[in-house]
Write an enzyme that holds these catalytic residues in place. Sequence first.
Site, PDB file in Angstrom:
ATOM      1  N   LYS B  82       0.851  -1.192   0.000  1.00 47.92           N
ATOM      2  CA  LYS B  82       0.000   0.000   0.000  1.00 47.92           C
ATOM      3  C   LYS B  82       0.889   1.246   0.000  1.00 47.92           C
ATOM      4  O   LYS B  82       1.900   1.295   0.690  1.00 47.92           O
ATOM      5  CB  LYS B  82      -0.897  -0.019   1.255  1.00 47.92           C
ATOM      6  CG  LYS B  82      -1.864   1.150   1.346  1.00 47.92           C
ATOM      7  CD  LYS B  82      -2.704   1.065   2.616  1.00 47.92           C
ATOM      8  CE  LYS B  82      -3.750   2.172   2.678  1.00 47.92           C
ATOM      9  NZ  LYS B  82      -4.587   2.085   3.889  1.00 47.92           N
ATOM     10  N   SER B 157      -9.496   2.154   3.235  1.00 49.82           N
ATOM     11  CA  SER B 157      -8.608   2.906   2.372  1.00 49.82           C
ATOM     12  C   SER B 157      -7.634   2.033   1.576  1.00 49.82           C
ATOM     13  O   SER B 157      -7.058   2.498   0.597  1.00 49.82           O
ATOM     14  CB  SER B 157      -7.802   3.901   3.195  1.00 49.82           C
ATOM     15  OG  SER B 157      -6.983   3.221   4.143  1.00 49.82           O
ATOM     16  N   SER B 181      -9.905  -0.128   7.370  1.00 46.32           N
ATOM     17  CA  SER B 181      -9.316   0.016   6.032  1.00 46.32           C
ATOM     18  C   SER B 181      -8.626  -1.222   5.467  1.00 46.32           C
ATOM     19  O   SER B 181      -8.288  -1.247   4.281  1.00 46.32           O
ATOM     20  CB  SER B 181      -8.338   1.186   6.013  1.00 46.32           C
ATOM     21  OG  SER B 181      -9.034   2.397   6.067  1.00 46.32           O
TER      22      SER B 181
END
Lengths: 70, 470
Positions: B82, B157, B181
């Site tokens: 990420k 997210s 997330s």
Amino acid sequence: MVPVVSADLVEKLANLVRLPLSPHRISVIAQAFGQLLDDLNKLDEIDLGPTEPAVIFQQVRGTKGGVEKR
Amino acid sequence: MNAESLYYMTAAQLSEAIKRREVSSVEITKSLLDRIDKTNGAINAYVSIAADEALTAARAMDEALSAGYYFGPLHGIPVSVKDLYETKGLRTAGGGRILANNVPDEDATSVARLRRGGAVIVGKTNTHEYAYGYTTENPHYGATRNPWDTTRIAGGSSGGSGAAVAAGSAVVALGTDTGGSIRVPSSFCGITGLKPTYGRVSRKGVLPLSWSLDHAGPMVRSASDVAIVMNVMAGDDPADPASADVPVPNFASRLNRDIRGLRMGIPKNHFFDRIDPEVLKAVQVAIKVLEGLGAISIEVNFPHMEQAVSAWLAILLAEASSIHERDIRQRPADYGEDVRLYLEEGELVAAGRYLKGQRIRRLLVEGFRETMAGVDVVITPATAVPATKLGESVVTIDGEEEELFRILARISSPFDMTGLPALALPCGLTKRGLPVGLQIVGHPFAEDVVLQVGHAFEQATDWSKRRPTI
């Protein structure tokens, strides 16, 4: 009913924390801020117990996430 | 073994194949890069692809193995990171414009540990701007789309990581979780993701959103893959002040134990309120499956849930605005509209609200401990709804409209507040073919038990083996 927050109030709060905002931004925040205040006012609906410093200290020390070791 | 079959294999399967020399890391990495090339235009899961660096690292892993050096189960396995984790020599923008040219000199602790374990870093996955939102509709790097239906969000997210694992353009991905997330995109994309116990995995080198709520963890295709990654990622790190100096188990040690007699807490309140009917049905069936394996359902009641999301919100807003205090004043136009609004609102939240949020958190922690004393795990839906349409911010459940942000925070954020380990894994598909996620929550540092239950469920069903047609 979500409370309405005035642009004037948002501007005053922003000035207090020296957050520069254009009139447009003040208007945008004012529209959303009532819902947020409504959410945060739910925090008043709970009895947190005594307000002796030792109790509060115990309650807020959980900034490490509050997890205890197994 | 052909290239087509490689990119949808689990890390555990690929690891065995590498060890037996049936496939090389270079072959796996090439297969994955080809898959990224074919799918990224449709789903926008990656913001940076380090093809040359990945192939160089894969070659080095193959040569090491030939020379007799084996670094462990992640030897030669591609990992997608990420864009919130710092990666040496590879841009880390956190999904924001302000850090668009940020190329770190060092890896985040987790990335460094994975590299030392033989992992091959393939690229950076898209995130909601600074991880501050559930949709990964990023104003600077584009929206990530759900591989099961590209008109829908992948969640967030960590949406890029979720979409990549689901589409076969990642084998292992890393996510972060401050209010859900990791679990929300895992649920929306039909994959398996673990939010470990707070302090279990280092956040050093992970761009912060809210320091007392942030967690880092893996997003993969199975509970056993979670265990493989956690065995490398987890452990004390003095560089993260929240890191827990507790023994690190072998996370795979309980995977093959049966779950007969294991006690499952089924919440009577909050976690099953206002749930999409198809999600509710799938989760109820999943509970029956677990009961069929011998687990015992026990009804439980969690206290103070009426204030849980508000307390989370008070903490999140205050801490995030504190982190972005300088940039929101100096470069406000460099933020997307939603994140800018959260940060500006957070500036206006009174200090007393933050403290009250922290005090209520303590009550939640104590209440959850008491409630969970009589059970081994708690079972809930991972999300109240399946993936929503891009741009959709309000959802109707049972005729009642609710903001998507609040719907998603409702189920996932209490476990960021309490720091408890929580696994999301697929447990069904809706009539439209959208994944439904199950959440398994454990006691502090009992990820091994959570994975045991997840693995048992995976062995009894085939939901984790379903793939989107992309």
